[in-house]
Every structure is written in C-alpha cells, then in structure tokens.
Design a protein around this motif. Structure first.
Motif, mmCIF file in Angstrom:
data_model
loop_
_atom_site.group_PDB
_atom_site.id
_atom_site.type_symbol
_atom_site.label_atom_id
_atom_site.label_comp_id
_atom_site.label_asym_id
_atom_site.label_seq_id
_atom_site.Cartn_x
_atom_site.Cartn_y
_atom_site.Cartn_z
ATOM 1 N N UNK A 13 -10.520 -61.359 -2.717
ATOM 2 C CA UNK A 13 -10.116 -60.027 -2.407
ATOM 3 C C UNK A 13 -9.385 -60.509 -1.459
ATOM 4 N N UNK A 14 -7.910 -59.897 -1.118
ATOM 5 C CA UNK A 14 -7.128 -60.266 -0.076
ATOM 6 C C UNK A 14 -6.698 -59.764 0.507
ATOM 7 N N UNK A 15 -6.835 -58.212 1.436
ATOM 8 C CA UNK A 15 -6.307 -57.451 1.852
ATOM 9 C C UNK A 15 -5.245 -57.760 3.639
ATOM 10 N N UNK A 16 -4.297 -57.276 3.479
ATOM 11 C CA UNK A 16 -2.976 -57.851 4.328
ATOM 12 C C UNK A 16 -2.622 -56.799 5.398
ATOM 13 N N UNK A 17 -2.990 -55.924 4.742
ATOM 14 C CA UNK A 17 -2.902 -54.244 5.795
ATOM 15 C C UNK A 17 -3.463 -53.023 5.008
ATOM 16 N N UNK A 18 -3.336 -52.431 6.497
ATOM 17 C CA UNK A 18 -4.480 -50.866 5.634
ATOM 18 C C UNK A 18 -3.343 -50.646 5.054
ATOM 19 N N UNK A 19 -1.989 -50.388 4.926
ATOM 20 C CA UNK A 19 -1.530 -49.774 4.045
ATOM 21 C C UNK A 19 -1.871 -50.092 2.674
ATOM 22 N N UNK A 20 -2.565 -51.264 2.208
ATOM 23 C CA UNK A 20 -3.591 -51.392 0.622
ATOM 24 C C UNK A 20 -4.418 -50.863 0.771
ATOM 25 N N UNK A 21 -4.617 -49.728 1.327
ATOM 26 C CA UNK A 21 -5.668 -48.653 0.884
ATOM 27 C C UNK A 21 -5.289 -47.368 0.717
ATOM 28 N N UNK A 22 -3.748 -47.277 0.288
ATOM 29 C CA UNK A 22 -3.604 -46.553 0.258
ATOM 30 C C UNK A 22 -2.919 -45.823 -1.160
ATOM 31 N N UNK A 23 -3.091 -46.463 -2.154
ATOM 32 C CA UNK A 23 -2.618 -45.955 -3.348
ATOM 33 C C UNK A 23 -4.291 -45.776 -4.284
ATOM 34 N N UNK A 24 -5.958 -46.192 -3.073
ATOM 35 C CA UNK A 24 -6.770 -45.864 -3.418
ATOM 36 C C UNK A 24 -7.197 -44.435 -3.230
ATOM 37 N N UNK A 25 -6.251 -44.207 -1.860
ATOM 38 C CA UNK A 25 -6.466 -42.590 -1.103
ATOM 39 C C UNK A 25 -6.500 -41.883 -2.104
ATOM 40 N N UNK A 26 -5.367 -41.992 -2.685
ATOM 41 C CA UNK A 26 -4.094 -41.523 -3.591
ATOM 42 C C UNK A 26 -4.837 -40.745 -4.853
#
Lengths: 267, 267, 267, 267
Positions: free
Chosen positions: A233-246
């Motif tokens: 798993x590669x995360x590129x930026x914090x914004x990648x967590x937002x679908x999960x927050x939604x």
C-alpha cells in the motif's frame, strides 16, 4: 434526494483538519456546520484552506460551537489530551463523534460506548482512515495462515521520529494472530552490520526505510518455496484519507454505540 | 569460424561448478577439456550434471589434468583455501585462470598479476559474474552523485548466514565514494523495535530480508523531494551467472595480466 | 556570499508556473523579479501561490516586465504558441531563457542558439526537469547494450490523454540507439485480448497504465536468463521538478549558447 | 502415526509430472505407487527425475498400473485429450483423481462428480495449484469492492504463446464480479502507439510483459485518490506448485464428489 450531513471539524487548522474542511466544503453530500481551532483569529474557514470564502469563521470554543450549530457529526483531529473531553462533549450535545485522534484506553472506549448508547447515537474512534491500508492489513492477516514466512518493509519520510511505523506494528500484530509460531531465518544467522536484519517481532522482522519524498508506503512480503506474495500500500498524500473520512461520517449516522477501528465500517 | 575455447572446470561437482560444466558442454563456442572435483569416482562429467555422456571423466588432481589436457582457460569455483595454489598452478601451465573464488589479498593479486604478465596471459578474479548486478552497482554509484539520500534493501533465501549480503556491502562502498557525506534520518529518530532502521553504513542504511523462495534480490532506493529512483536486480538461479562466465572466458583470452572485478570486462 | 539570481516567471498562474514562483520566493539563492500571466488582475504573486504577500504583482505583458525589471533569467512554462516569441524576447533583453515549454523545431533551436551567442548568454530548452527521470533514461540506455530484451511500463493519472507518455517514448528512443536489433517475443505470439502485449516500438513493447492517484511512474524492465534488472522512477508531485529547475537557473548563468535537453547540465 | 498416501503419477515424464514424482519420492507423507508416461523405456522413476533409484519403473499403460498397484490417489498432468478418459479410469478403480489438466466441460465435470459420489470418493480438477496465486485472486476480488479503478500487469517468459495469461483472465473475471461497472480512463484517450493501453476487459486493462528469465509474475494494481494498493504474486519455478499438489492429495482423501478449483481446498 437526501439532505447533506452537517459536520463540525475540530483541529481545523491542522494538517489533517484542513483536508477535512476541504472535503466537507467541496462534497455535496456534506455541509460545514463549524470549524474549531485553537487561537484562531477571525478567519474564514474556506479561505484558511485555500478555497473561496464560505461564510463560516473558525472559532476556538468547541462546546459553544456545538451548542450553537447542532451538527450531525463532529470530525476531530486534535491531540491525545483533548480526545476524551472532546468526545464526551460531542456525545453530550447528541453529536456523533468521528475521532481521528489516538490515546484512548479500553476503559475510556467502553465508557464512551455506554454514553453513545444512552444518547442513541453512533461514534467512531479510528487511528487510520485509509481503506487501502486496512485492506492491506486484512489481506496480510489472511495470507499468514498459509504462508508463515513473512517480513514487513515500510517506508516513510526521513523526518519521521519513530520506527517502525504504527501501521506496521498493527499489521505485525494481525499477522502474529494468524500465523503458526515460527522463528524465521537461519538459527546461526550473523549480522555483520548490527540491525541489518531489522526489528524482531514474534519470530519475524520489520524494516523501516526513511527517505525524503516518501509519504507512507508498506509492503508485506510472504515467501515460500518457489514463490512470493506481496501486498503493498502506498499513500501519496493526506488527501488520500478523505474518502475514508467520508465513509465514516456516513456510516456513523446509521450505527449506535462507539465503534473502535474503521475496518468495522468496511464489510 | 573461430575454434572453440577449451575450458577446464575446477570445483566441478559444486553448485556453481555444475552450472559451468553445463554451460561448457552446451555452448558451441566452448569445449570441455577437463572436470576436476574432490573424491570423484569414475563419473562422466556430462552425466554428473544431468546431460548426455560426454566422454570426459571427472578427475581429482588439478595439476595432472592441466598437464595432460592443456586447456586455454581454467574456471575455478572451489574454496578460499584452494584459490591461491590453484591460480598459481594454472598460470604455471600457461592456462588462463577465471577465479570465481573469494579470499585473495591485494598482495596476492599483485603477485598473480606479475606471474600472468611473465607468461603473457590474462586472468580474472571475480566475486560476481552477474552482468545485471554489476550494472546495478554502477548505476547506484552514478545516482549517488545527484541523490545523497539512499537506502539499500536486499533479500536472500532464509538460510543465508550473513547479513547484509556481500553485494549490498560492495554497493554501499561504491555509493559512499560518490555521495556527499550526510547522516540521513531525523537526528532524534527512535527505534521502538531495535534494529528496525537497519544496519548503519556511512550515514545510510542497509536492510536484509531473508525469506524462502528468494534466490538473490537487491533494490537501491534513492529519495528526494517529490520523487524516488529505484534500481533493482533480481537473480532467480545460479544459471543466470553463466552468460557472465562465458564473457569472462572469452575476454580473458584477449587480455594480459590479472584483472580484479568482472566489471572491468564490461565497457 | 554570492548574490541571489533574479528570476522572472512566465506562465506564473499555471500548474508548473506556480511551483516555480514558490521555489523562487522561498529559495535564498533566488529572487523573484517578475511574474507574468495572462488576464491577471492586480494579484500579489506570493498570495497567488498560497504564500505571504511578496510585493510583486502579476503582470500580463512579458516585454514590459523584462524591460522594467531586467532579470537574470526567465523561466517560462507557457504554451507551444508562445514559446518561440517569448524566447526571442528574452534574448533581446539579455535575459537567459529557461524554457519548460515544448514545440521548438531543430531550425528554431539553431536560430535561438545563434541569438544567444550574439548576446553572449546561455539558454536552455528542456521538456523534462526531473533529475531522476533523466538518470532513469541514461541508465536504461546503458543497460540496453548488455540486455537487449526490455519492456517499459509507465503509469500516469487516469485523465491523461496520450499513451504512451512522452518520457516513455524518449526512453524507448534512447534504448533503441543502444540495443542490438531484435524482435522480442515468440514469433507465433497470439493476443487473446487485442492490445494485451502493449504498444510496439522497434522490436519491444511499451505498456501504459492509467489510474487515479498516480502522478507519474515509469519502470524499465530488462530480462535475461535467470535475472532481471529494473530501473524505476516515481514522481509524486510537480514540486519534485523544482530542484531541477533551480539547477537549470544556476547553470544557465555559466553557459553560452542554447542548450537542448536538461541532461546536458548533469555531468 | 498415519500411513503414507499412495500416489500414482500420470504424465510422469513431463515438466510438471517430474516435479510431482520428486515430491512423492521425497515427502515422508507420500509414497510412489506408480509412474505412467508414454513411450517410456525401462526407466527407474527416481533416476528419471535425478534422484536415487526407487525401484519403480515408469510404465505406459495407466489402466494396468492402477489395476496392479491400487493407489489412493492419481495425480495427472497429461493432455486435454487424455484428461476425461484418465479421470474416468481412475474413478472406476476407486482411485481419487487430482487432475492438473485443463479442458473439461461443465457437463463432463458434473458427470465425473456423479461417478465420484457413486464410488464414495473425492476428486479435484484444478487449473492452478499455486496457493499464492489463489490468494492473489481472492484478495483482488475483495479489493475490487472498494477500489473500482484497477489494472493488471502480468509477466511471463518471452516464449509464451498466448497473451494475456490464463491466470490474469481468471483474475479479471473475479474482479469484474465484484467491481461496480465503470469504463476507466479518459474518454478521449488517444493511443500514439496502438496497444499501449493494453487489452480491454470489461472497462479495465490487462498488460502482458514477455521477457526471458521471468517464470510467472502478476501484479494487480488498484488506484484511488492519493493512494494505490498492489497485490503481487511471483512464481519462480514449477516446484513452487508442489506444496499445493500435496495439500490437494491430502484433502482429496477427506472429501466426496468432484471439486472444481483448488481454491475450495483453502478455507
């Protein structure tokens, strides 16, 4: 069409909080009710995150903000110190807490679950909102039943303080629960450079790479005769967590009681 | 058409030696002159490696074999103990040594160079015959001039004794010669599991993975703001070294003096 | 201490231009002289890129900006249409052009070289400022001499229009110049799904992956008996090109004539 | 201690069959009852696979071999033509068939299931015995529920005839069953080199790399905003399938009826 969910964001000026504010302002299913941050001057929340003015000023007092705006959900990325009081405050106002903050004891979680149930609302405490990271952990745990030989290699930015990462330790715990006990490697193994074989966890190894440019990466590598299986798993930026927050904000509207771990919201 | 090069193989019953015997028996540019192995009964060299009978029996005495068959080249994958005497014996008979054995001192190499030059023949001492591995090391050294932040992750079979691998240390040396001095990572970095950050070498880290199924893999990872560069070499089996052995056998026919390092045969 | 290099940025409101403005405003070796963008209202250049006010307003007229501020270097990320006139304008004012814009013909480059030499200044036209991408291409070209079997796999965001990427085609050209001619694959190869084997280039294949979340990645994979060699470059964000832009701005101060290709500034 | 399972191997001189003979001769839980291969001279089965003599000669007549040796299980890696008659022959003698051969129709499988049940024995038809490959497919199918954007990149040796591989198509089918319908990529996407975007399957793409040195590799890559998830399986050699064959031989002793797909033997 269903109405937008009204969301208050605590820790709104932090790195995760700003992303949450952006999400809530740009997603038509969500509506910003309040943005809370310490020592905030009279700043428009939209402006603060680089968007248009939204007409909502950042305020400093969480209790007052909840009392005045009565949101459906509080998303909180603050500090371990504020985590418990903020959660209790939210529940008191009937606001569903989605806590991205760590530092709750099992007793506290049990207590918060009781409070949520008394109010008839749902809540979530989640150290990780990344759907991809959660699937990586789940798959690694499943594979460990068949492939007991495993090592974890994780990479983060070069200024990270702790090694190995929290996610890699969590992954290692899940693997250990599913893997037959085994101390890997040659029993007479010899380190020419101390530490070359990585950190030892329950019979297997974790390696932590720290390099600039990397945000968060992890590979779980299983080896067996003639084959290897890798889950990465590669995360590129914090914004990648937002679908999960939604997803969390939506699911917390439909549950009762305090859930610990975002993975319980993925079926 | 040019004549086949006549090759004697010492250490013919070992894991690398068997591959060399196979190479020499199946490549039309090469011809097997002799196969030498300790305590060999009257075994046909072809049969020993799973091929057809070739009419050449494995023998135990290197000197006798060289005297009787007068090959062009000796390929030797024996032991550090036998390395120096075998090389001197070959040169004495005017046979060009291609030594895949380690354990020579700089003084010994200088002495062997002198002996080769006196006989007017070439020779090679090479810890590594993998063209891909040599390119990986060369590229890593070049990249280190531009990207000082680097870590090495190498993987080998789980029964390997030493960590990190010889190739990774050699790579690290080459990187260090080309890289500006720098101690990477956060100065306040903290290992929750000891060894997680890997083995320390000259300001950067080497990580050694040991898993069944893996033969030999190495990745050199450079990180910089917004990007990463990776150079990776995977060896799947010993046979993968044979194209390099063939190049060595051919090149040693055209040189004079003892060369140390197969990379000098790649332009 | 040396004086800061004074830089004008054309295309300042574009995605690359904004990163350049940020670089120039935050790097002590550089100083913003002017920021040029079409149809700009009275906007402060610092504010436009999310930084503090810097006191320099974005203007629309490149000639006027160069005449009034007389910068050392012009960094231009505009459009193919504007490329040639902008470059000539810069040279006319004795301003060294660093052109990140494509679309010059060989004749135009020769003409601009002549103009630069007449003014005694340097210039650069570069389709790619990524040091890592340039090293990847260089290493791939070198490896192709030894490993003629190669395929390229590149990945970009899912909204990219063209496939394969410009970088992969450039890499393929460099490989083809160094590789023995060879049509790879089984001559009786059969595509069950049309296109599965990728795009054909000079005997080898290029594969283009398009997925959300990816910025720009490329892997060049060489295969040979028993081994593989991979060279991989991952770009995570536009900001990753800025170290290359800075090197270009510095090097262009020390050269004479127009250079085509950033690789010539890396020794 | 339980008794060894007695195994007959059909197609014993083929590439997979030889590995099965090796497995059965070296695993203490298994015992070789018979080895069947076409046009076999009087060859000892052990010798044929490079091991010691085992006292069992390779024979040509499957029916006779089963009648005389009455094994517990038949492992069959022959040809599609022989698959159906061989399976029926085995069942007739009460021998549990483990068929690594492809080419059965659904009707044939139903018929064989009936025959197995009448005899009260189990059987297995499996195109793939790789535990790792099956987990890869399973995880890919699960991930597709959350990440609809996906591409498959598979690599095999350069002499493989078909593209894409059977495993990649099977993986694609499983993904399609779990993924929301979606045509990926820019609708105005343009191939500069035809085929660059790979083979089209149900809205997503499959890419087939063919290089020497590679045995069988596959990566399933999911992309989403700010993250990617990769599941990768590498097979290095045929021997890597043997642990799966052993599990199959053991499980087939405990089941009744014909099972299609080795994945049903993994819980």
């Amino acid at each position: 069409m269903s109405q937008a969910i009204r969301v208050a964001v605590a820790g709104a000026s932090g790195r995760m909080g700003r992303e949450v504010v952006k999400l809530v302002l740009t997603d038509p299913d969500l509506e910003l009710a309040a943005a809370i941050a310490r020592s905030a001057g009279p700043v428009d929340a939209g402006r603060m995150v680089g968007l248009e003015e939204c007409g909502i000023y950042v305020t400093a007092d969480l209790g007052q903000a909840l009392a005045e705006t009565r949101p459906d959900v509080l998303v909180d990325f603050t500090t371990p110190q504020a985590a418990m009081p903020n959660t209790e405050l939210a529940i008191q106002y009937g606001v569903r807490p989605v806590m991205g903050t760590t530092g709750f004891t099992p007793e506290q979680i049990a207590e918060l679950d009781k409070q949520c149930r008394e109010k008839g609302i749902g809540g979530l405490i989640a150290p990780n909102f990344s759907i991809g990271a959660i699937l990586m952990m789940r798959f690694a745990a499943q594979a460990a039943k068949y492939f007991p030989h495993v090592e974890i290699i994780e990479a983060h930015g070069d200024q990270k303080l702790d090694a190995p990462s929290g996610t890699s330790i969590k992954t290692a715990e899940l693997i250990a629960q599913n893997r037959q006990e085994l101390k890997q490697g040659n029993p007479n193994e010899h380190e020419i450079l101390e530490g070359a074989r990585g950190g030892y966890y329950n019979g297997f190894r974790i390696h932590s790479v720290r390099l600039p440019g990397v945000f968060a990466q992890q590979e779980v590598m299983f080896g067996a005769f003639g084959q290897s299986l890798k889950i990465r798993h590669d995360s590129y930026e914090r914004a990648g967590y937002m679908p999960g927050v939604k997803v969390a904000v939506q699911k917390v509207m439909e549950t009762t009681g305090m859930v610990y771990g975002f993975e319980h919201f993925l079926d």
